[in-house]
Design a protein around this motif. Sequence first.
Motif, PDB file in Angstrom:
ATOM      1  N   UNK A  49       0.856  -1.186   0.000  1.00  0.00           N
ATOM      2  CA  UNK A  49       0.000   0.000   0.000  1.00  0.00           C
ATOM      3  C   UNK A  49       0.892   1.236   0.000  1.00  0.00           C
ATOM      4  N   UNK A  50       0.966   1.930  -1.145  1.00  0.00           N
ATOM      5  CA  UNK A  50       1.857   3.086  -1.312  1.00  0.00           C
ATOM      6  C   UNK A  50       1.009   4.334  -1.526  1.00  0.00           C
ATOM      7  N   UNK A  51       1.338   5.400  -0.805  1.00  0.00           N
ATOM      8  CA  UNK A  51       0.527   6.621  -0.830  1.00  0.00           C
ATOM      9  C   UNK A  51       1.358   7.823  -1.268  1.00  0.00           C
ATOM     10  N   UNK A  52       0.807   8.603  -2.214  1.00  0.00           N
ATOM     11  CA  UNK A  52       1.443   9.827  -2.682  1.00  0.00           C
ATOM     12  C   UNK A  52       0.348  10.854  -2.980  1.00  0.00           C
ATOM     13  N   UNK A  53       0.704  11.972  -3.632  1.00  0.00           N
ATOM     14  CA  UNK A  53      -0.267  13.001  -4.012  1.00  0.00           C
ATOM     15  C   UNK A  53       0.363  13.927  -5.027  1.00  0.00           C
ATOM     16  N   UNK A  54      -0.469  14.530  -5.874  1.00  0.00           N
ATOM     17  CA  UNK A  54       0.074  15.420  -6.892  1.00  0.00           C
ATOM     18  C   UNK A  54       0.731  16.653  -6.271  1.00  0.00           C
ATOM     19  N   UNK A  55       0.262  17.091  -5.098  1.00  0.00           N
ATOM     20  CA  UNK A  55       0.782  18.322  -4.505  1.00  0.00           C
ATOM     21  C   UNK A  55       2.142  18.115  -3.834  1.00  0.00           C
ATOM     22  N   UNK A  56       2.553  16.886  -3.617  1.00  0.00           N
ATOM     23  CA  UNK A  56       3.848  16.636  -2.986  1.00  0.00           C
ATOM     24  C   UNK A  56       4.952  16.959  -3.987  1.00  0.00           C
ATOM     25  N   UNK A  57       5.593  18.057  -3.776  1.00  0.00           N
ATOM     26  CA  UNK A  57       6.654  18.536  -4.663  1.00  0.00           C
ATOM     27  C   UNK A  57       6.463  19.961  -5.098  1.00  0.00           C
ATOM     28  N   UNK A  58       5.444  20.317  -5.864  1.00  0.00           N
ATOM     29  CA  UNK A  58       4.410  19.437  -6.420  1.00  0.00           C
ATOM     30  C   UNK A  58       4.937  18.537  -7.552  1.00  0.00           C
ATOM     31  N   UNK A  59       4.224  17.486  -7.755  1.00  0.00           N
ATOM     32  CA  UNK A  59       4.383  16.542  -8.860  1.00  0.00           C
ATOM     33  C   UNK A  59       5.574  15.598  -8.725  1.00  0.00           C
ATOM     34  N   UNK A  60       6.679  16.051  -8.104  1.00  0.00           N
ATOM     35  CA  UNK A  60       7.904  15.255  -8.129  1.00  0.00           C
ATOM     36  C   UNK A  60       7.764  13.941  -7.376  1.00  0.00           C
ATOM     37  N   UNK A  61       6.908  13.900  -6.341  1.00  0.00           N
ATOM     38  CA  UNK A  61       6.774  12.659  -5.585  1.00  0.00           C
ATOM     39  C   UNK A  61       6.077  11.590  -6.409  1.00  0.00           C
ATOM     40  N   UNK A  62       5.042  11.970  -7.147  1.00  0.00           N
ATOM     41  CA  UNK A  62       4.396  10.993  -8.027  1.00  0.00           C
ATOM     42  C   UNK A  62       5.387  10.477  -9.063  1.00  0.00           C
ATOM     43  N   UNK A  63       6.218  11.346  -9.610  1.00  0.00           N
ATOM     44  CA  UNK A  63       7.209  10.912 -10.590  1.00  0.00           C
ATOM     45  C   UNK A  63       8.192   9.927  -9.964  1.00  0.00           C
ATOM     46  N   UNK A  64       8.627  10.209  -8.733  1.00  0.00           N
ATOM     47  CA  UNK A  64       9.543   9.321  -8.032  1.00  0.00           C
ATOM     48  C   UNK A  64       8.898   7.961  -7.787  1.00  0.00           C
ATOM     49  N   UNK A  65       7.680   7.966  -7.297  1.00  0.00           N
ATOM     50  CA  UNK A  65       6.985   6.703  -7.037  1.00  0.00           C
ATOM     51  C   UNK A  65       6.801   5.925  -8.335  1.00  0.00           C
ATOM     52  N   UNK A  66       6.464   6.622  -9.407  1.00  0.00           N
ATOM     53  CA  UNK A  66       6.315   5.959 -10.692  1.00  0.00           C
ATOM     54  C   UNK A  66       7.591   5.270 -11.136  1.00  0.00           C
ATOM     55  N   UNK A  67       8.731   5.949 -10.946  1.00  0.00           N
ATOM     56  CA  UNK A  67      10.008   5.332 -11.314  1.00  0.00           C
ATOM     57  C   UNK A  67      10.325   4.139 -10.411  1.00  0.00           C
ATOM     58  N   UNK A  68      10.047   4.293  -9.116  1.00  0.00           N
ATOM     59  CA  UNK A  68      10.355   3.221  -8.169  1.00  0.00           C
ATOM     60  C   UNK A  68       9.528   1.961  -8.442  1.00  0.00           C
TER      61      UNK A  68
END
Length: 324
Positions: A49-68
Motif C-alpha cells: 500500500x503506497x501513498x502519494x499526491x500530486x501536490x507533494x513537490x508538487x508533482x515530483x513525488x508521483x514521478x519518483x513513485x512511478x520510477x520506483x
Amino acid sequence: MKHIRLRDLEVSRIGLGAMGMSHGYTGAGTDEAESVRTVHRALELGVTFIDTAEVYGPYTNEELVGRALKGRRDQVVLATKFGLISHSGREGGTDSSPANVRTAVEGSLRRLDTDRIDLYYQHRVDPGTPIEETVGALAELVQEGKIRYIGLSEAGPDTVRRAHAVHPVTAVQSEYSLFTRDPEARVLPVLRELGIGFVPFSPLGRGFLTGTIRSTDQFDPTDFRADNPRFTEENFRHNLRLADEVAAVAAQVGATPAQVALAWLLARGDDIAPIPGTKRVARVEENSAADAVRLSDEQLARLTGLPPAAGDTHNESGMRMMER
C-alpha cells in the motif's frame, strides 16, 4: 505482513507514505536513490500500500513513485490524491470541480506511469464544489477504469455520508495517532457504520512519537514542522512528555517507540491501515516490523489514557481546510 480490507480493497496492514521523500521534511529530495531503495525494500517486506499526491513537490513525488514502481506496479495498491492544485488557476487553496478532477487524474496517471490508480482521494474537502459533483466525476472515472476506488481525506461525517450516497467510499484518510486523536469522536463511528476503511496518516506524530526529535533545531528551513504549533517551544516541551511515555512502554516490550505507536494504532481495529512515511530503508524495516508487536491490555490502556498533545496539528490556514 498481514492484510486487511478497506471496504472491498485489500491492502497490507501497514502501508508506506511517500511524501517525505520529496516534500515537507528536512532532507526531502536530497537522496532519490535511497528513496527508491526504500520503496523496493517495503515491497520485499510485504508492504503493498503506497501513498502519494500530486501536490507533494508538487508533482515530483508521483514521478519518483512511478520510477520506483517500474516493473513492479502490479505488486501494489497505489493511492494518490487531487484537489490542492487548481489546474484552471482557481484561487482558494482547493479545487475539486469535475473539470479539475479530470485534468488532475490524467496528470497523475502520466507521472505514475500507470493505466489506473487503485485509490484516488480528494485531498481536502472543497467548499466551492458540492461533494456530490466531485464524487459524480470520480464515479465516471471508476466506470472508465482510470481509478478503481474512491477516497476522501480529512472529511467530516456529513461530507462522508453525502459522498457515500453518490458512490461507495472505500477509505477516509485523516491524521490519527497517539499524538492526534480527533477522528475518534465523530469520524470513526460513521466510517464503521457505513463500512468504510480508515487510513491514518502521520501515525508517528510527524516523527515526534519516535523519540528522536528533542529540539526544533533539528529541522532545516524547508521543514513544515519548523513553524507548526505542535512544535513551538511551550507545546514542544509538553509534547516531549508524551513521547517519553511511549518510549517507556517500548522499553517494556523490547520494541522501538515507533513500533509501539504503530502497534497501538493496529489494535484500534482491523479496518485501519496506517501509512507511516519515511525515505530511509532502515525506517521502513523498523515500521513494518510493528505488525508483530503485541501490547498487553495494561499497556494499551496506559497509552490510550495519555493526555492530548498540546497545539493545533496545522497552522491557521491548514486547520481551516480540515473537517473535524
